[in-house]
Design a protein around this motif. Structure first.
Motif, PDB file in Angstrom:
ATOM      1  N   GLN A   1      42.696 -36.169  28.111  1.00 24.84           N
ATOM      2  CA  GLN A   1      41.645 -36.899  28.840  1.00 24.84           C
ATOM      3  C   GLN A   1      40.554 -35.934  29.305  1.00 24.84           C
ATOM      4  O   GLN A   1      40.011 -36.055  30.407  1.00 24.84           O
ATOM      5  CB  GLN A   1      42.213 -37.626  30.062  1.00 24.84           C
ATOM      6  N   GLY A   2      40.245 -34.974  28.468  1.00 25.95           N
ATOM      7  CA  GLY A   2      39.250 -33.984  28.851  1.00 25.95           C
ATOM      8  C   GLY A   2      37.832 -34.520  28.775  1.00 25.95           C
ATOM      9  O   GLY A   2      37.593 -35.673  28.402  1.00 25.95           O
ATOM     10  N   ASN A   3      36.866 -33.674  29.132  1.00 29.78           N
ATOM     11  CA  ASN A   3      35.459 -34.078  29.038  1.00 29.78           C
ATOM     12  C   ASN A   3      34.621 -33.095  28.219  1.00 29.78           C
ATOM     13  O   ASN A   3      33.402 -33.179  28.220  1.00 29.78           O
ATOM     14  CB  ASN A   3      34.852 -34.260  30.436  1.00 29.78           C
ATOM     15  N   LEU A   4      35.303 -32.165  27.524  1.00 24.11           N
ATOM     16  CA  LEU A   4      34.642 -31.205  26.643  1.00 24.11           C
ATOM     17  C   LEU A   4      35.221 -31.309  25.237  1.00 24.11           C
ATOM     18  O   LEU A   4      36.406 -31.574  25.079  1.00 24.11           O
ATOM     19  CB  LEU A   4      34.878 -29.781  27.156  1.00 24.11           C
ATOM     20  N   ARG A   5      34.365 -31.084  24.261  1.00 23.11           N
ATOM     21  CA  ARG A   5      34.902 -30.970  22.898  1.00 23.11           C
ATOM     22  C   ARG A   5      35.444 -29.567  22.691  1.00 23.11           C
ATOM     23  O   ARG A   5      35.118 -28.634  23.430  1.00 23.11           O
ATOM     24  CB  ARG A   5      33.819 -31.279  21.859  1.00 23.11           C
ATOM     25  N   LEU A   6      36.294 -29.403  21.668  1.00 24.11           N
ATOM     26  CA  LEU A   6      36.797 -28.080  21.322  1.00 24.11           C
ATOM     27  C   LEU A   6      35.683 -27.242  20.690  1.00 24.11           C
ATOM     28  O   LEU A   6      34.792 -27.797  20.024  1.00 24.11           O
ATOM     29  CB  LEU A   6      37.961 -28.190  20.333  1.00 24.11           C
ATOM     30  N   PRO A   7      35.717 -25.941  20.891  1.00 25.39           N
ATOM     31  CA  PRO A   7      34.732 -25.095  20.203  1.00 25.39           C
ATOM     32  C   PRO A   7      34.947 -25.138  18.692  1.00 25.39           C
ATOM     33  O   PRO A   7      36.079 -25.232  18.219  1.00 25.39           O
ATOM     34  CB  PRO A   7      35.004 -23.698  20.769  1.00 25.39           C
ATOM     35  N   ARG A   8      33.861 -25.084  17.933  1.00 24.57           N
ATOM     36  CA  ARG A   8      33.938 -25.102  16.478  1.00 24.57           C
ATOM     37  C   ARG A   8      34.092 -23.680  15.941  1.00 24.57           C
ATOM     38  O   ARG A   8      33.943 -22.704  16.673  1.00 24.57           O
ATOM     39  CB  ARG A   8      32.665 -25.745  15.910  1.00 24.57           C
ATOM     40  N   ASP A   9      34.406 -23.597  14.656  1.00 25.29           N
ATOM     41  CA  ASP A   9      34.506 -22.289  14.016  1.00 25.29           C
ATOM     42  C   ASP A   9      33.195 -21.533  14.220  1.00 25.29           C
ATOM     43  O   ASP A   9      32.104 -22.079  14.008  1.00 25.29           O
ATOM     44  CB  ASP A   9      34.784 -22.439  12.514  1.00 25.29           C
ATOM     45  N   GLY A  10      33.325 -20.286  14.641  1.00 18.43           N
ATOM     46  CA  GLY A  10      32.133 -19.460  14.842  1.00 18.43           C
ATOM     47  C   GLY A  10      31.549 -19.557  16.231  1.00 18.43           C
ATOM     48  O   GLY A  10      30.635 -18.784  16.569  1.00 18.43           O
ATOM     49  N   GLU A  11      32.040 -20.503  17.066  1.00 23.78           N
ATOM     50  CA  GLU A  11      31.552 -20.623  18.440  1.00 23.78           C
ATOM     51  C   GLU A  11      32.463 -19.820  19.375  1.00 23.78           C
ATOM     52  O   GLU A  11      33.497 -20.310  19.830  1.00 23.78           O
ATOM     53  CB  GLU A  11      31.510 -22.087  18.894  1.00 23.78           C
ATOM     54  N   ALA A  12      32.090 -18.594  19.626  1.00 21.56           N
ATOM     55  CA  ALA A  12      32.872 -17.760  20.540  1.00 21.56           C
ATOM     56  C   ALA A  12      32.709 -18.297  21.962  1.00 21.56           C
ATOM     57  O   ALA A  12      31.605 -18.613  22.402  1.00 21.56           O
ATOM     58  CB  ALA A  12      32.394 -16.314  20.463  1.00 21.56           C
ATOM     59  N   VAL A  13      33.831 -18.417  22.661  1.00 18.08           N
ATOM     60  CA  VAL A  13      33.809 -18.972  24.023  1.00 18.08           C
ATOM     61  C   VAL A  13      33.729 -17.816  25.023  1.00 18.08           C
ATOM     62  O   VAL A  13      34.451 -16.828  24.911  1.00 18.08           O
ATOM     63  CB  VAL A  13      35.072 -19.825  24.288  1.00 18.08           C
TER      64      VAL A  13
END
Length: 435
Positions: free
Chosen positions: A349-361
Protein backbone atom coordinates in the motif's frame (compact mmCIF):
# COMPACT_ATOMS: atom_id res chain seq x y z
CA UNK A 1 31.72 15.74 62.31
CA UNK A 2 32.15 15.63 58.52
CA UNK A 3 30.88 12.06 58.36
CA UNK A 4 27.76 12.81 60.39
CA UNK A 5 27.01 15.78 58.12
CA UNK A 6 27.39 13.60 55.02
CA UNK A 7 25.26 10.80 56.44
CA UNK A 8 22.47 13.19 57.41
CA UNK A 9 22.60 14.88 53.98
CA UNK A 10 22.41 11.59 52.06
CA UNK A 11 19.48 10.31 54.05
CA UNK A 12 17.63 13.64 53.91
CA UNK A 13 18.01 14.25 50.18
CA UNK A 14 18.14 10.71 48.79
CA UNK A 15 15.59 8.65 50.74
CA UNK A 16 14.46 6.68 47.64
CA UNK A 17 17.91 6.23 46.16
CA UNK A 18 19.90 3.07 46.68
CA UNK A 19 22.82 3.86 44.36
CA UNK A 20 25.28 6.72 44.38
CA UNK A 21 27.59 7.74 41.52
CA UNK A 22 30.66 9.46 42.96
CA UNK A 23 32.60 11.83 40.68
CA UNK A 24 36.20 10.98 41.60
CA UNK A 25 38.87 13.33 40.26
CA UNK A 26 41.45 12.13 42.78
CA UNK A 27 41.97 15.58 44.27
CA UNK A 28 41.63 16.27 47.99
CA UNK A 29 37.90 16.98 47.97
CA UNK A 30 36.72 13.93 46.02
CA UNK A 31 39.30 11.73 47.78
CA UNK A 32 37.78 12.70 51.15
CA UNK A 33 34.28 12.12 49.74
CA UNK A 34 35.37 8.65 48.57
CA UNK A 35 36.63 7.82 52.07
CA UNK A 36 33.39 9.10 53.62
CA UNK A 37 31.32 7.02 51.21
CA UNK A 38 33.38 3.94 52.02
CA UNK A 39 32.39 4.41 55.68
CA UNK A 40 28.78 5.07 54.72
CA UNK A 41 28.24 1.92 52.64
CA UNK A 42 29.94 -0.18 55.32
CA UNK A 43 27.48 1.20 57.86
CA UNK A 44 24.52 0.94 55.47
CA UNK A 45 25.29 -2.03 53.19
CA UNK A 46 21.93 -1.83 51.39
CA UNK A 47 23.32 1.23 49.56
CA UNK A 48 25.59 0.93 46.51
CA UNK A 49 28.27 3.30 45.30
CA UNK A 50 30.10 3.54 41.96
CA UNK A 51 33.08 5.87 41.54
CA UNK A 52 33.59 7.40 38.08
CA UNK A 53 36.89 9.03 37.12
CA UNK A 54 36.89 11.16 33.97
CA UNK A 55 40.22 11.09 32.11
CA UNK A 56 40.58 14.41 30.22
CA UNK A 57 44.13 13.73 29.03
CA UNK A 58 45.14 17.35 29.69
CA UNK A 59 47.92 16.55 32.16
CA UNK A 60 51.05 14.46 31.69
CA UNK A 61 50.05 12.85 35.00
CA UNK A 62 46.55 11.87 33.89
CA UNK A 63 47.35 8.17 33.43
CA UNK A 64 48.88 8.00 36.90
CA UNK A 65 45.75 9.61 38.37
CA UNK A 66 43.68 6.80 36.85
CA UNK A 67 45.75 4.21 38.68
CA UNK A 68 45.53 6.10 41.98
CA UNK A 69 41.75 6.42 41.72
CA UNK A 70 41.36 2.72 41.01
CA UNK A 71 43.53 1.82 43.98
CA UNK A 72 41.77 4.16 46.42
CA UNK A 73 38.32 3.00 45.33
CA UNK A 74 39.39 -0.63 45.76
CA UNK A 75 40.58 0.15 49.29
CA UNK A 76 37.12 1.50 50.10
CA UNK A 77 35.34 -1.48 48.52
CA UNK A 78 33.88 0.74 45.78
CA UNK A 79 33.91 -0.13 42.09
CA UNK A 80 35.68 2.45 39.90
CA UNK A 81 34.86 3.13 36.25
CA UNK A 82 37.11 5.22 33.97
CA UNK A 83 35.58 7.52 31.33
CA UNK A 84 37.90 9.04 28.71
CA UNK A 85 36.92 12.27 26.96
CA UNK A 86 38.63 14.30 24.23
CA UNK A 87 38.67 18.08 24.27
CA UNK A 88 38.77 20.15 21.09
CA UNK A 89 41.46 22.70 21.85
CA UNK A 90 41.43 26.06 20.11
CA UNK A 91 37.67 26.44 19.69
CA UNK A 92 35.65 29.34 21.10
CA UNK A 93 34.76 27.50 24.33
CA UNK A 94 37.29 27.77 27.15
CA UNK A 95 39.21 24.62 28.09
CA UNK A 96 37.80 24.94 31.61
CA UNK A 97 34.18 25.09 30.42
CA UNK A 98 34.63 22.38 27.79
CA UNK A 99 36.23 20.00 30.31
CA UNK A 100 33.35 20.61 32.74
CA UNK A 101 30.69 20.03 30.06
CA UNK A 102 32.30 16.79 28.86
CA UNK A 103 32.82 15.60 32.43
CA UNK A 104 29.14 15.95 33.29
CA UNK A 105 28.11 14.30 30.02
CA UNK A 106 30.32 11.34 30.90
CA UNK A 107 28.94 11.16 34.44
CA UNK A 108 25.35 11.38 33.20
CA UNK A 109 25.79 8.12 31.29
CA UNK A 110 26.04 6.29 34.62
CA UNK A 111 23.05 7.91 36.33
CA UNK A 112 20.00 5.65 36.13
CA UNK A 113 16.50 6.57 37.41
CA UNK A 114 16.66 7.62 41.09
CA UNK A 115 20.47 7.36 41.18
CA UNK A 116 22.28 10.25 42.87
CA UNK A 117 25.43 11.83 41.48
CA UNK A 118 27.74 12.96 44.28
CA UNK A 119 30.27 15.74 43.74
CA UNK A 120 32.62 17.19 46.34
CA UNK A 121 32.13 20.96 46.02
CA UNK A 122 32.39 22.73 49.36
CA UNK A 123 31.73 26.15 50.91
CA UNK A 124 34.93 27.71 49.50
CA UNK A 125 33.92 26.54 46.01
CA UNK A 126 30.53 28.15 46.60
CA UNK A 127 32.20 31.42 47.56
CA UNK A 128 34.27 31.38 44.36
CA UNK A 129 31.21 30.54 42.24
CA UNK A 130 29.26 33.39 43.86
CA UNK A 131 32.07 35.87 43.17
CA UNK A 132 32.35 34.72 39.54
CA UNK A 133 28.59 35.22 39.13
CA UNK A 134 28.91 38.66 40.70
CA UNK A 135 31.71 39.51 38.25
CA UNK A 136 29.41 38.56 35.35
CA UNK A 137 26.61 40.77 36.71
CA UNK A 138 24.31 37.79 37.31
CA UNK A 139 20.85 38.06 38.83
CA UNK A 140 19.35 35.77 41.49
CA UNK A 141 19.60 32.66 39.31
CA UNK A 142 23.36 33.09 38.86
CA UNK A 143 23.96 34.23 42.42
CA UNK A 144 22.16 31.10 43.66
CA UNK A 145 25.41 29.43 42.55
CA UNK A 146 25.41 25.68 43.29
CA UNK A 147 22.37 24.08 44.91
CA UNK A 148 22.82 21.28 47.43
CA UNK A 149 20.31 19.08 45.59
CA UNK A 150 18.97 19.27 42.04
CA UNK A 151 17.67 17.08 39.22
CA UNK A 152 20.36 15.60 36.98
CA UNK A 153 20.10 13.28 33.96
CA UNK A 154 17.73 10.45 34.95
CA UNK A 155 18.29 11.02 38.66
CA UNK A 156 19.66 13.70 40.96
CA UNK A 157 22.82 15.63 41.79
CA UNK A 158 23.81 16.07 45.42
CA UNK A 159 26.67 18.12 46.89
CA UNK A 160 26.86 16.73 50.45
CA UNK A 161 29.96 18.77 51.44
CA UNK A 162 28.65 22.16 50.35
CA UNK A 163 28.45 23.48 53.93
CA UNK A 164 31.96 22.29 54.85
CA UNK A 165 35.04 24.49 54.40
CA UNK A 166 38.18 23.56 52.51
CA UNK A 167 39.98 23.70 55.86
CA UNK A 168 37.62 21.11 57.39
CA UNK A 169 38.10 18.81 54.41
CA UNK A 170 41.87 19.17 54.59
CA UNK A 171 41.73 18.41 58.32
CA UNK A 172 39.75 15.22 57.64
CA UNK A 173 42.20 14.07 54.95
CA UNK A 174 45.17 14.70 57.23
CA UNK A 175 43.54 13.04 60.24
CA UNK A 176 42.81 9.85 58.25
CA UNK A 177 46.25 9.91 56.55
CA UNK A 178 44.74 10.00 53.07
CA UNK A 179 46.78 10.64 49.95
CA UNK A 180 45.45 12.47 46.91
CA UNK A 181 46.62 13.90 43.59
CA UNK A 182 47.57 17.53 43.02
CA UNK A 183 46.40 18.88 39.66
CA UNK A 184 49.08 21.31 38.53
CA UNK A 185 46.48 23.34 36.59
CA UNK A 186 45.01 24.42 39.94
CA UNK A 187 48.02 26.72 40.32
CA UNK A 188 47.47 28.42 36.96
CA UNK A 189 46.09 31.84 37.81
CA UNK A 190 45.14 32.58 34.22
CA UNK A 191 41.94 30.76 35.14
CA UNK A 192 39.54 33.07 36.97
CA UNK A 193 38.64 30.55 39.65
CA UNK A 194 42.28 29.92 40.50
CA UNK A 195 42.96 33.66 40.65
CA UNK A 196 40.13 34.06 43.14
CA UNK A 197 41.30 31.04 45.15
CA UNK A 198 44.90 32.20 45.49
CA UNK A 199 44.64 35.99 45.46
CA UNK A 200 41.18 37.13 46.54
CA UNK A 201 39.28 34.78 48.86
CA UNK A 202 42.12 34.36 51.39
CA UNK A 203 42.15 38.13 51.94
CA UNK A 204 38.36 38.33 52.13
CA UNK A 205 38.24 35.55 54.71
CA UNK A 206 41.09 37.09 56.68
CA UNK A 207 39.13 40.34 56.92
CA UNK A 208 35.68 38.76 57.31
CA UNK A 209 36.00 35.16 58.62
CA UNK A 210 32.23 34.68 58.48
CA UNK A 211 31.96 35.57 54.81
CA UNK A 212 32.08 31.95 53.64
CA UNK A 213 28.94 31.07 55.62
CA UNK A 214 27.29 34.35 54.67
CA UNK A 215 27.75 33.66 50.96
CA UNK A 216 26.41 30.11 51.31
CA UNK A 217 23.37 31.60 53.04
CA UNK A 218 22.93 34.35 50.40
CA UNK A 219 23.24 31.81 47.58
CA UNK A 220 20.57 29.66 49.22
CA UNK A 221 18.26 32.69 49.57
CA UNK A 222 18.76 33.57 45.90
CA UNK A 223 17.94 29.96 45.04
CA UNK A 224 14.73 30.14 47.07
CA UNK A 225 13.75 33.36 45.31
CA UNK A 226 14.37 31.79 41.91
CA UNK A 227 12.35 28.70 42.90
CA UNK A 228 9.47 30.93 44.04
CA UNK A 229 9.56 32.79 40.71
CA UNK A 230 9.39 29.48 38.82
CA UNK A 231 6.45 28.40 40.95
CA UNK A 232 4.55 31.66 40.41
CA UNK A 233 5.08 31.56 36.64
CA UNK A 234 4.52 27.82 36.17
CA UNK A 235 0.94 28.18 34.92
CA UNK A 236 1.89 30.95 32.47
CA UNK A 237 4.78 28.91 31.14
CA UNK A 238 2.49 25.91 30.65
CA UNK A 239 0.09 28.11 28.64
CA UNK A 240 2.96 29.50 26.56
CA UNK A 241 4.46 26.10 25.69
CA UNK A 242 3.34 24.65 22.36
CA UNK A 243 3.14 20.89 21.88
CA UNK A 244 6.31 20.97 19.75
CA UNK A 245 8.19 22.63 22.66
CA UNK A 246 8.25 26.06 21.02
CA UNK A 247 7.16 29.15 22.95
CA UNK A 248 4.03 31.05 21.90
CA UNK A 249 4.92 34.74 21.66
CA UNK A 250 1.33 35.88 22.26
CA UNK A 251 1.43 34.32 25.76
CA UNK A 252 4.53 36.17 26.95
CA UNK A 253 2.67 39.22 28.30
CA UNK A 254 4.92 42.11 29.37
CA UNK A 255 8.65 42.37 28.69
CA UNK A 256 9.49 41.70 32.33
CA UNK A 257 7.35 38.56 32.54
CA UNK A 258 8.21 37.50 29.00
CA UNK A 259 11.97 37.50 29.62
CA UNK A 260 11.50 35.42 32.75
CA UNK A 261 9.37 32.93 30.81
CA UNK A 262 12.04 32.70 28.11
CA UNK A 263 14.70 31.98 30.75
CA UNK A 264 12.57 29.26 32.34
CA UNK A 265 11.77 27.79 28.92
CA UNK A 266 15.48 27.57 28.09
CA UNK A 267 16.25 26.05 31.50
CA UNK A 268 13.64 23.36 30.94
CA UNK A 269 15.56 22.12 27.90
CA UNK A 270 19.02 22.33 29.54
CA UNK A 271 20.13 25.21 27.34
CA UNK A 272 22.84 27.41 28.80
CA UNK A 273 21.16 30.65 29.82
CA UNK A 274 22.00 33.76 27.80
CA UNK A 275 23.50 36.81 29.46
CA UNK A 276 21.29 39.75 30.39
CA UNK A 277 22.42 41.58 27.25
CA UNK A 278 21.62 38.52 25.10
CA UNK A 279 18.22 38.13 26.75
CA UNK A 280 17.53 41.79 26.03
CA UNK A 281 18.49 41.15 22.41
CA UNK A 282 16.21 38.10 22.20
CA UNK A 283 13.31 40.24 23.36
CA UNK A 284 13.89 43.30 21.18
CA UNK A 285 15.43 41.69 18.07
CA UNK A 286 13.56 38.38 17.92
CA UNK A 287 10.31 38.60 19.89
CA UNK A 288 9.52 42.18 18.85
CA UNK A 289 10.76 41.94 15.24
CA UNK A 290 8.49 42.63 12.30
CA UNK A 291 6.13 39.78 11.36
CA UNK A 292 7.82 39.19 7.99
CA UNK A 293 11.33 39.10 9.47
CA UNK A 294 13.42 35.97 9.98
CA UNK A 295 15.23 37.00 13.18
CA UNK A 296 17.66 34.90 15.19
CA UNK A 297 20.10 35.21 18.04
CA UNK A 298 23.09 32.86 18.37
CA UNK A 299 25.08 32.02 21.49
CA UNK A 300 27.10 29.03 22.61
CA UNK A 301 25.77 26.09 20.50
CA UNK A 302 22.21 27.34 20.12
CA UNK A 303 20.03 29.80 18.29
CA UNK A 304 16.70 31.36 19.16
CA UNK A 305 14.58 31.57 16.00
CA UNK A 306 11.07 32.84 15.40
CA UNK A 307 8.52 31.28 13.05
CA UNK A 308 4.76 31.81 12.88
CA UNK A 309 4.73 33.79 16.15
CA UNK A 310 6.56 31.11 18.11
CA UNK A 311 10.12 30.92 19.44
CA UNK A 312 12.25 27.86 18.75
CA UNK A 313 15.50 26.55 20.25
CA UNK A 314 17.71 25.48 17.35
CA UNK A 315 21.07 23.73 17.54
CA UNK A 316 23.80 25.36 15.47
CA UNK A 317 24.49 22.45 13.14
CA UNK A 318 27.15 22.51 10.40
CA UNK A 319 25.77 22.67 6.85
CA UNK A 320 24.91 19.27 5.34
CA UNK A 321 23.55 20.44 1.98
CA UNK A 322 26.35 18.56 0.19
CA UNK A 323 25.63 15.28 2.04
CA UNK A 324 24.87 12.32 -0.29
CA UNK A 325 23.65 8.89 0.85
CA UNK A 326 23.17 6.18 -1.77
CA UNK A 327 20.33 3.77 -0.90
CA UNK A 328 19.22 0.22 -1.59
CA UNK A 329 15.63 -1.02 -1.24
CA UNK A 330 14.74 -2.33 2.26
CA UNK A 331 17.98 -1.10 3.83
CA UNK A 332 17.95 1.27 6.81
CA UNK A 333 20.41 4.18 6.79
CA UNK A 334 21.42 6.53 9.61
CA UNK A 335 21.21 10.20 8.75
CA UNK A 336 23.74 12.79 9.99
CA UNK A 337 23.36 15.12 13.00
CA UNK A 338 20.76 13.08 14.87
CA UNK A 339 18.24 13.23 12.03
CA UNK A 340 17.20 9.62 12.62
CA UNK A 341 17.03 6.83 10.06
CA UNK A 342 15.58 6.50 6.59
CA UNK A 343 14.67 3.57 4.34
CA UNK A 344 12.92 2.94 1.04
CA UNK A 345 10.96 -0.25 1.68
CA UNK A 346 8.61 -2.47 -0.30
CA UNK A 347 4.95 -1.92 0.62
CA UNK A 348 1.76 -3.24 -0.96
CA UNK A 349 0.00 0.00 0.00
CA UNK A 350 2.87 2.33 -0.75
CA UNK A 351 2.75 5.71 -2.47
CA UNK A 352 5.98 5.49 -4.51
CA UNK A 353 6.84 3.46 -7.56
CA UNK A 354 9.95 1.29 -7.56
CA UNK A 355 13.08 2.78 -9.10
CA UNK A 356 13.70 1.66 -12.69
CA UNK A 357 16.88 0.20 -14.11
CA UNK A 358 19.53 2.90 -14.17
CA UNK A 359 17.78 5.06 -11.54
CA UNK A 360 20.25 5.17 -8.67
CA UNK A 361 18.48 5.95 -5.39
CA UNK A 362 19.98 8.54 -3.06
CA UNK A 363 19.10 10.84 -0.17
CA UNK A 364 20.30 14.45 -0.30
CA UNK A 365 19.66 17.71 1.55
CA UNK A 366 20.10 20.47 -1.05
CA UNK A 367 16.72 21.94 -2.11
CA UNK A 368 18.10 24.93 -4.02
CA UNK A 369 16.59 25.43 -7.49
CA UNK A 370 14.29 22.38 -7.39
CA UNK A 371 10.83 22.75 -8.93
CA UNK A 372 8.33 19.86 -8.73
CA UNK A 373 4.66 18.95 -8.78
CA UNK A 374 3.53 17.08 -5.63
CA UNK A 375 1.08 14.23 -6.17
CA UNK A 376 -2.48 15.57 -6.38
CA UNK A 377 -1.42 19.19 -6.90
CA UNK A 378 -1.89 21.36 -9.98
CA UNK A 379 1.26 22.66 -11.61
CA UNK A 380 4.86 22.80 -10.54
CA UNK A 381 6.18 24.95 -7.71
CA UNK A 382 9.61 25.74 -6.39
CA UNK A 383 10.54 23.58 -3.43
CA UNK A 384 11.21 26.71 -1.36
CA UNK A 385 7.57 27.77 -1.81
CA UNK A 386 6.32 24.25 -1.05
CA UNK A 387 8.32 24.20 2.20
CA UNK A 388 6.60 27.45 3.16
CA UNK A 389 3.17 25.98 2.36
CA UNK A 390 3.89 22.86 4.42
CA UNK A 391 5.02 24.98 7.37
CA UNK A 392 8.67 23.89 7.41
CA UNK A 393 10.77 26.53 9.22
CA UNK A 394 13.64 27.98 7.19
CA UNK A 395 16.34 26.35 9.37
CA UNK A 396 14.92 22.87 8.72
CA UNK A 397 14.67 23.14 4.94
CA UNK A 398 18.24 21.96 4.41
CA UNK A 399 17.79 19.29 7.08
CA UNK A 400 14.78 17.58 5.49
CA UNK A 401 15.74 14.40 3.56
CA UNK A 402 15.12 14.52 -0.20
CA UNK A 403 14.77 11.21 -2.07
CA UNK A 404 16.22 11.16 -5.58
CA UNK A 405 15.73 8.61 -8.37
CA UNK A 406 18.72 9.29 -10.58
CA UNK A 407 18.97 13.10 -10.71
CA UNK A 408 15.24 13.68 -10.25
CA UNK A 409 13.55 14.49 -6.94
CA UNK A 410 11.06 11.69 -6.20
CA UNK A 411 9.84 12.54 -2.69
CA UNK A 412 10.39 14.84 0.28
CA UNK A 413 10.48 12.79 3.48
CA UNK A 414 7.44 13.35 5.67
CA UNK A 415 5.77 15.74 3.17
CA UNK A 416 4.92 14.49 -0.32
CA UNK A 417 5.70 12.29 -3.33
CA UNK A 418 6.41 13.95 -6.69
CA UNK A 419 3.60 13.22 -9.18
CA UNK A 420 5.65 11.36 -11.81
CA UNK A 421 7.11 9.01 -9.16
CA UNK A 422 3.81 8.08 -7.52
CA UNK A 423 2.92 4.40 -7.30
CA UNK A 424 1.95 1.64 -4.89
CA UNK A 425 5.19 -0.31 -4.69
CA UNK A 426 7.14 1.22 -1.83
CA UNK A 427 7.24 3.83 0.96
CA UNK A 428 9.85 6.29 2.15
CA UNK A 429 10.12 5.73 5.90
CA UNK A 430 11.81 8.50 7.91
CA UNK A 431 12.09 7.76 11.63
CA UNK A 432 12.94 10.98 13.41
CA UNK A 433 12.04 12.17 16.89
CA UNK A 434 11.32 15.87 16.32
CA UNK A 435 10.98 16.51 20.06
Amino acid sequence: MLYSQLSACLQAHAPRSKRFILALSGGLDSRVLLHLMGRFIRQYPHYQCLAVHVHHGLSANADAWVQHCRQWAQEEGIECHIESVTLTLGNRISVEQQARDLRYLALARHVQPDDVLLTAQHADDQLETFLLALKRGSGPAGLASMPVHTAFAAGYHLRPLLHASRQEIMGYGTEHQLSWVEDESNQDQRYDRNFLRHQITPRLLERWPGMRKAVVRSAALCGEQEALLRELLAAQLANALHSDHSLIIGELASERIGKQLIRQWLSRFDVRLPSQAQLQQIWHSVVMAQDDANPQLCWHNHQIRRYKQRLYIVNQWPDISDCYQSCEIDQVYSLPQGLGTISLRHSAQGNLRLPRDGEAVSVRFEPEGLEVKPQGRVGKRKLKKLFQEYGIPSWNRRRTPLLFYGEQLAAVAGLFVVEEFAGQDCDLDWQYDVS
